[in-house]
Design a protein around this motif. Sequence first.
Motif, PDB file in Angstrom:
ATOM      1  N   VAL A   1       0.855  -1.192   0.000  1.00  0.00           N
ATOM      2  CA  VAL A   1       0.000   0.000   0.000  1.00  0.00           C
ATOM      3  C   VAL A   1       0.889   1.239   0.000  1.00  0.00           C
ATOM      4  CG1 VAL A   1      -1.730   1.300   1.271  1.00  0.00           C
ATOM      5  CG2 VAL A   1      -1.835  -1.192   1.219  1.00  0.00           C
ATOM      6  N   MET A   2       0.845   2.004  -1.072  1.00  0.00           N
ATOM      7  CA  MET A   2       1.594   3.261  -1.103  1.00  0.00           C
ATOM      8  C   MET A   2       0.910   4.224  -0.148  1.00  0.00           C
ATOM      9  SD  MET A   2       2.981   5.426  -4.332  1.00  0.00           S
ATOM     10  CE  MET A   2       1.537   6.404  -4.699  1.00  0.00           C
TER      11      MET A   2
ATOM     12  N   ARG B   1      -2.983   3.712  -2.069  1.00  0.00           N
ATOM     13  CA  ARG B   1      -3.405   2.802  -3.135  1.00  0.00           C
ATOM     14  C   ARG B   1      -2.593   1.518  -3.041  1.00  0.00           C
ATOM     15  NH1 ARG B   1      -3.511   5.848  -7.736  1.00  0.00           N
ATOM     16  NH2 ARG B   1      -3.397   4.184  -9.251  1.00  0.00           N
ATOM     17  N   VAL B   2      -3.241   0.421  -3.407  1.00  0.00           N
ATOM     18  CA  VAL B   2      -2.538  -0.857  -3.481  1.00  0.00           C
ATOM     19  C   VAL B   2      -1.815  -0.860  -4.817  1.00  0.00           C
ATOM     20  CG1 VAL B   2      -2.762  -3.358  -3.452  1.00  0.00           C
ATOM     21  CG2 VAL B   2      -4.339  -1.950  -2.102  1.00  0.00           C
ATOM     22  N   LEU B   3      -0.504  -0.953  -4.783  1.00  0.00           N
ATOM     23  CA  LEU B   3       0.268  -0.831  -6.019  1.00  0.00           C
ATOM     24  C   LEU B   3       0.111  -2.062  -6.899  1.00  0.00           C
ATOM     25  CD1 LEU B   3       3.478   0.813  -4.562  1.00  0.00           C
ATOM     26  CD2 LEU B   3       1.685   1.918  -5.928  1.00  0.00           C
TER      27      LEU B   3
ATOM     28  N   LEU C   1      -3.604  -1.228   7.143  1.00  0.00           N
ATOM     29  CA  LEU C   1      -2.829  -0.785   5.984  1.00  0.00           C
ATOM     30  C   LEU C   1      -3.224   0.624   5.534  1.00  0.00           C
ATOM     31  CD1 LEU C   1      -2.738  -4.086   3.892  1.00  0.00           C
ATOM     32  CD2 LEU C   1      -0.788  -2.913   4.918  1.00  0.00           C
ATOM     33  N   GLY C   2      -4.096   1.268   6.300  1.00  0.00           N
ATOM     34  CA  GLY C   2      -4.467   2.643   5.973  1.00  0.00           C
ATOM     35  C   GLY C   2      -5.449   2.742   4.821  1.00  0.00           C
ATOM     36  N   LEU C   3      -6.161   1.642   4.524  1.00  0.00           N
ATOM     37  CA  LEU C   3      -7.093   1.659   3.383  1.00  0.00           C
ATOM     38  C   LEU C   3      -8.525   1.960   3.818  1.00  0.00           C
ATOM     39  CD1 LEU C   3      -5.636  -1.389   1.430  1.00  0.00           C
ATOM     40  CD2 LEU C   3      -5.488   1.017   0.792  1.00  0.00           C
TER      41      LEU C   3
END
Length: 391
Positions: free
Chosen positions: A32-33, A146-148, A313-315
């Motif tokens: 996760v960026m 965002r999930v890279l 993961l901060g999502l």
Amino acid sequence: MISVSEALDHLFALAKPLEIESAPLGQANGRVMAQEVAARRDQPPFSSSAMDGYGVQAEGAEPGATYKVIGEAAAGHSFSGSVGVGEAVRIFTGAPVPAGVTRVIIQEDVSREDDQITLSKNLDSGFHIRPLGGDFRSGDSISAPRVLRPSDIALLASMNIDQVPVVRKPIVAILSTGDELVMPGETPGPDQIIASNSFGLQAMLRDAGAEARLLPIAKDTRSSLEMAFSLAEDADLVITIGGASVGDHDLVGDVAQSLGMKRSFYKIAMRPGKPLMAGRMANGPMMIGLPGNPVSAMVCGQVFVLPVIRAMLGLGENQSPSRTARLARPLPANGPRMHYMRAYVEDGEITSFENQDSSLLTVLSRANALLICPPNAPEQPAGGEVRYLPI
Ligand code: AMP
Ligand code: MG
């Protein structure tokens, strides 16, 4: 008993986003960026040829026009001079467009004799020049979180970003409990079975971006459970499997609480998976106690653990995303608990499996959906729209 969404609220209160670290670009896919990053350069950094051909001035480039070839420009090798009226440069894809060139004539539209070229009758109308910064300009950014994906990795590389700010992977310690359990590959005794849930959950959590470790299987004794918990001190989340009901051998809740676990809930109005508990251990990690039945454990993983991992993961704090499908067959009325039925979706039609016993991994493996029946939902006819979780 609390509802699924109340349980998720409690879980989100326990699960906080983890810190940011730097990952080398080559290891950033799937991570996760965490922060927006900005391009360090223009791409392309010069106007460049999109084709193999001849670079000329656009004015006067008509069928039959002739030019003298005065040099060559290839990718990585620019032509340093400038190109005047009646002059052309042999040019290849990716080469910087020389001064004076405003159009590239594709090589198929040119006949050449020595250093002389003539443009053909049916001239292609394209200019075939990619402008400087046509893909992105220095300072253009990629948003976060965002999930890279592989395409993001290519873009980051092209922006000359070799270290990516990512959220640290949650460390999850998975603890199977039960005197009857042995590891896959071992030879079980006559009254033993193979631990399966821990492996299924590990795979699920790894897919979701966690670092999931298996602890040694704990026996149904206090000392064995205490020992196992002590191995999980550095984890962000400890997941126990089994031992969470009210049987004589179900010690997980007791032992966790004697080790100082602050319990935030126990038991959820859902099927499968009623005996779920969660809290925070005195020594740090969050704890989720999953039921032992294999399907219950996997369903609870999907419904509760994945959203927790995403939150870490901060999502964001969101339920697992559901979709809709039409019922292939009528659905009976539901009782007071949310029911996640193993089902199969194809072409927008969903069929639940006949046998919904929570021990059947063959059924779960054939399923690609969990059909969500809300508490007390009335009977539904075939064709009715229902929600499901893709699995
Ligand atoms: P429990 O919640 O410990 O009473 O377990 C309920 C059922 O799930 C029992 O049949 C256990 O043998 C089974 N079970 C518990 N943990 C696992 C595991 N890790 N893998 C496979 N089956 C399990
Ligand atoms: Mg057990």
